[in-house]
Design a protein around this motif. Sequence first.
Motif, PDB file in Angstrom:
ATOM      1  N   TYR A 108       0.815  -1.224   0.000  1.00 57.58           N
ATOM      2  CA  TYR A 108       0.000   0.000   0.000  1.00 57.58           C
ATOM      3  C   TYR A 108       0.849   1.273   0.000  1.00 57.58           C
ATOM      4  CZ  TYR A 108      -3.759   3.219   1.275  1.00 57.58           C
ATOM      5  OH  TYR A 108      -4.666   4.251   1.290  1.00 57.58           O
ATOM      6  N   ASP A 109       2.005   1.247   0.648  1.00 55.13           N
ATOM      7  CA  ASP A 109       2.910   2.390   0.761  1.00 55.13           C
ATOM      8  C   ASP A 109       2.232   3.566   1.459  1.00 55.13           C
ATOM      9  OD1 ASP A 109       5.037   4.083   0.617  1.00 55.13           O
ATOM     10  OD2 ASP A 109       5.093   4.234  -1.575  1.00 55.13           O
ATOM     11  N   ILE A 110       1.988   3.389   2.746  1.00 51.65           N
ATOM     12  CA  ILE A 110       1.309   4.423   3.540  1.00 51.65           C
ATOM     13  C   ILE A 110       2.145   5.703   3.630  1.00 51.65           C
ATOM     14  CG2 ILE A 110       2.234   3.666   5.773  1.00 51.65           C
ATOM     15  CD1 ILE A 110      -0.581   4.203   6.937  1.00 51.65           C
ATOM     16  N   ASP A 111       3.464   5.593   3.515  1.00 46.38           N
ATOM     17  CA  ASP A 111       4.320   6.773   3.594  1.00 46.38           C
ATOM     18  C   ASP A 111       4.233   7.648   2.346  1.00 46.38           C
ATOM     19  OD1 ASP A 111       5.261   6.177   6.133  1.00 46.38           O
ATOM     20  OD2 ASP A 111       6.858   4.884   5.368  1.00 46.38           O
ATOM     21  N   ASP A 112       3.555   7.127   1.308  1.00 44.82           N
ATOM     22  CA  ASP A 112       3.357   7.901   0.088  1.00 44.82           C
ATOM     23  C   ASP A 112       2.197   8.892   0.238  1.00 44.82           C
ATOM     24  OD1 ASP A 112       3.912   8.462  -2.725  1.00 44.82           O
ATOM     25  OD2 ASP A 112       2.052   7.387  -3.181  1.00 44.82           O
ATOM     26  N   LEU A 113       1.368   8.715   1.273  1.00 46.03           N
ATOM     27  CA  LEU A 113       0.256   9.640   1.494  1.00 46.03           C
ATOM     28  C   LEU A 113       0.787  11.017   1.866  1.00 46.03           C
ATOM     29  CD1 LEU A 113      -2.190   7.403   3.598  1.00 46.03           C
ATOM     30  CD2 LEU A 113      -2.234   7.825   1.131  1.00 46.03           C
ATOM     31  N   LEU A 114       0.142  12.069   1.362  1.00 44.32           N
ATOM     32  CA  LEU A 114       0.560  13.427   1.694  1.00 44.32           C
ATOM     33  C   LEU A 114       0.441  13.641   3.208  1.00 44.32           C
ATOM     34  CD1 LEU A 114      -1.244  15.377  -1.183  1.00 44.32           C
ATOM     35  CD2 LEU A 114       1.199  14.875  -1.008  1.00 44.32           C
ATOM     36  N   PRO A 115       1.465  14.173   3.853  1.00 44.12           N
ATOM     37  CA  PRO A 115       1.485  14.271   5.321  1.00 44.12           C
ATOM     38  C   PRO A 115       0.288  14.990   5.922  1.00 44.12           C
ATOM     39  CG  PRO A 115       3.660  14.726   4.431  1.00 44.12           C
ATOM     40  CD  PRO A 115       2.740  14.632   3.248  1.00 44.12           C
ATOM     41  N   SER A 116      -0.117  16.120   5.349  1.00 41.24           N
ATOM     42  CA  SER A 116      -1.227  16.881   5.930  1.00 41.24           C
ATOM     43  C   SER A 116      -2.532  16.088   5.868  1.00 41.24           C
ATOM     44  CB  SER A 116      -1.400  18.223   5.207  1.00 41.24           C
ATOM     45  OG  SER A 116      -1.646  18.030   3.828  1.00 41.24           O
ATOM     46  N   VAL A 339      -7.715  11.321 -12.829  1.00 41.29           N
ATOM     47  CA  VAL A 339      -7.403  10.530 -11.632  1.00 41.29           C
ATOM     48  C   VAL A 339      -7.769  11.307 -10.366  1.00 41.29           C
ATOM     49  CG1 VAL A 339      -5.510   9.363 -12.828  1.00 41.29           C
ATOM     50  CG2 VAL A 339      -5.006  11.328 -11.363  1.00 41.29           C
ATOM     51  N   PRO A 340      -8.149  10.599  -9.279  1.00 37.52           N
ATOM     52  CA  PRO A 340      -8.374  11.283  -8.005  1.00 37.52           C
ATOM     53  C   PRO A 340      -7.052  11.818  -7.469  1.00 37.52           C
ATOM     54  CG  PRO A 340      -8.517   8.900  -7.724  1.00 37.52           C
ATOM     55  CD  PRO A 340      -8.413   9.153  -9.188  1.00 37.52           C
ATOM     56  N   THR A 341      -7.046  13.077  -7.091  1.00 34.56           N
ATOM     57  CA  THR A 341      -5.798  13.736  -6.706  1.00 34.56           C
ATOM     58  C   THR A 341      -5.814  14.121  -5.232  1.00 34.56           C
ATOM     59  OG1 THR A 341      -6.711  15.862  -7.391  1.00 34.56           O
ATOM     60  CG2 THR A 341      -5.453  14.626  -9.026  1.00 34.56           C
ATOM     61  N   GLY A 342      -4.714  14.739  -4.797  1.00 31.54           N
ATOM     62  CA  GLY A 342      -4.657  15.276  -3.450  1.00 31.54           C
ATOM     63  C   GLY A 342      -4.429  14.251  -2.367  1.00 31.54           C
ATOM     64  N   THR A 343      -3.902  13.067  -2.720  1.00 28.69           N
ATOM     65  CA  THR A 343      -3.712  12.041  -1.697  1.00 28.69           C
ATOM     66  C   THR A 343      -2.279  11.533  -1.617  1.00 28.69           C
ATOM     67  OG1 THR A 343      -4.321  10.258  -3.241  1.00 28.69           O
ATOM     68  CG2 THR A 343      -6.086  11.237  -1.921  1.00 28.69           C
ATOM     69  N   ARG A 344      -1.608  11.416  -2.759  1.00 28.09           N
ATOM     70  CA  ARG A 344      -0.309  10.741  -2.785  1.00 28.09           C
ATOM     71  C   ARG A 344       0.790  11.593  -3.424  1.00 28.09           C
ATOM     72  NH1 ARG A 344       0.248   5.480  -1.635  1.00 28.09           N
ATOM     73  NH2 ARG A 344      -1.626   4.327  -0.988  1.00 28.09           N
ATOM     74  N   LYS A 345       1.977  11.510  -2.826  1.00 27.11           N
ATOM     75  CA  LYS A 345       3.146  12.207  -3.376  1.00 27.11           C
ATOM     76  C   LYS A 345       3.446  11.710  -4.785  1.00 27.11           C
ATOM     77  CE  LYS A 345       5.172  12.034   1.274  1.00 27.11           C
ATOM     78  NZ  LYS A 345       6.259  11.414   2.082  1.00 27.11           N
ATOM     79  N   SER A 346       3.277  10.396  -4.987  1.00 30.52           N
ATOM     80  CA  SER A 346       3.645   9.788  -6.269  1.00 30.52           C
ATOM     81  C   SER A 346       2.813  10.332  -7.432  1.00 30.52           C
ATOM     82  CB  SER A 346       3.505   8.265  -6.192  1.00 30.52           C
ATOM     83  OG  SER A 346       2.207   7.895  -5.766  1.00 30.52           O
TER      84      SER A 346
END
Length: 436
Positions: A108-116, A339-346
């Motif tokens: 899942y790569d939870i660390d890829d989620l935007l911190p805020s 694509v749905p945005t605003g969630t992942r750094k990638s």
Amino acid sequence: MKRIASSALCTALFCVSSASLAATNLVIATVNNGHMIEMQKMGKFFEQANPDIKLKWVTLEEGVLRQRMTTDIATKGGQFDVMTIGMYETPIWAKKDWLMPLKPDATYDIDDLLPSIRDGLSLNGKLYAAPFYGESSMIMYRSDLVKKAGMSIEDRPSWAHIRAVAAKIHDPAKGVYGICLRGKPGWGDNMALITTMANSFGGQLFDMKWQPQFTSKPWKDAVTTYVDLLKNFGPPGSSSNSFNEILALYNEGKCGIWIDATIAASFVTDPKQSKVADKVAFAQSPIATTERGANWLWAWSLAIPKSSKQPEAAQKFINWATSKDYIKLVAREAGWASVPTGTRKSTYASPEFMKAAKFAAAEGTAIATSRPNQSTLPPSPYVGVQYAAIPEFQTIGVAAGQQMSAALLGKVTVDQALAVTQQAAEREMRKGGYYK
């Protein structure tokens, strides 16, 4: 139904596959906006990969959805296995032990989620909802109309400048209105915008003693500005308009300026939906005296209520719908701009996305500059930009939204609307035990 261990159940007369016997109905409650409708279309891919799970959708308008879910989860009704909730509900419901902590798998790569976004959906370091898409707010405007008027809109313009531009491009005879803003009453509707306006005027919802601040000068200045803009340069019926209504107006070319959720950018720049897709430009939200809290932060997210009848299947679905692979799936099926945005750094690191989505840089900046822990110029005791993450806020926000709508309709003055809101807020806060 429990899964049968063997591949088929056989009797003397027939055999039935275990997959057909073991089908799990997963009931998903979600909001009726574009990205969620797209998720339903994509659901067939999840079902193909998981033939033992059948997705059942309950799709509702935001206010109705929130009411249905709140009632169900508070009463442990168990109607829904997956709920679409936001950054307001998540920490409150998690604290009440109404939600199951999420356990994303290794891929899942939870660390890829935007911190805020991740922080806003967590409690005590545990993730209780996974972001499907995140958003801030920003200015979307018709670059052709602004240029023709000899004007410009830069990042962080003053509200006075926004008024000047709206006045110049307002041309109702040709079906163009200078500015479109949410007017429908509700804490997630007109109050989402108005609260960011009040923040930018130096206001706050509550001071450090939890005293409501609706009768303060910043709130009066913000609401006066809001009412003035829509009365003079807004479309008829603004008091009934929320996101979807304004999106339809904008895509028909009827709005010169729209200040709203960044997620709208993917729709207004889509030539399949928008008649002005090639004439849209973006800028960071307006300010008055401060940038703090001038643009909101939100994430529509997927969570599992403790009352879910299918928690394992729910976790599997959430892993899929909020994954990097899901974003790639939408890109493949509908294009990177969808694509749905605003969630992942990638997502923002993807050259394909940055090339396809001309709004990407502005959206990324808006999300990155929103600070739920520092959303007001004076110190505040609450977390949240356009809301305060306390249970009482929902009732207060609804009452406030109705008063702001009444002021817009001219039924009451701005001062009267704010005075009634102040009284309602004080009553709720006393009831909640914040003070006597």
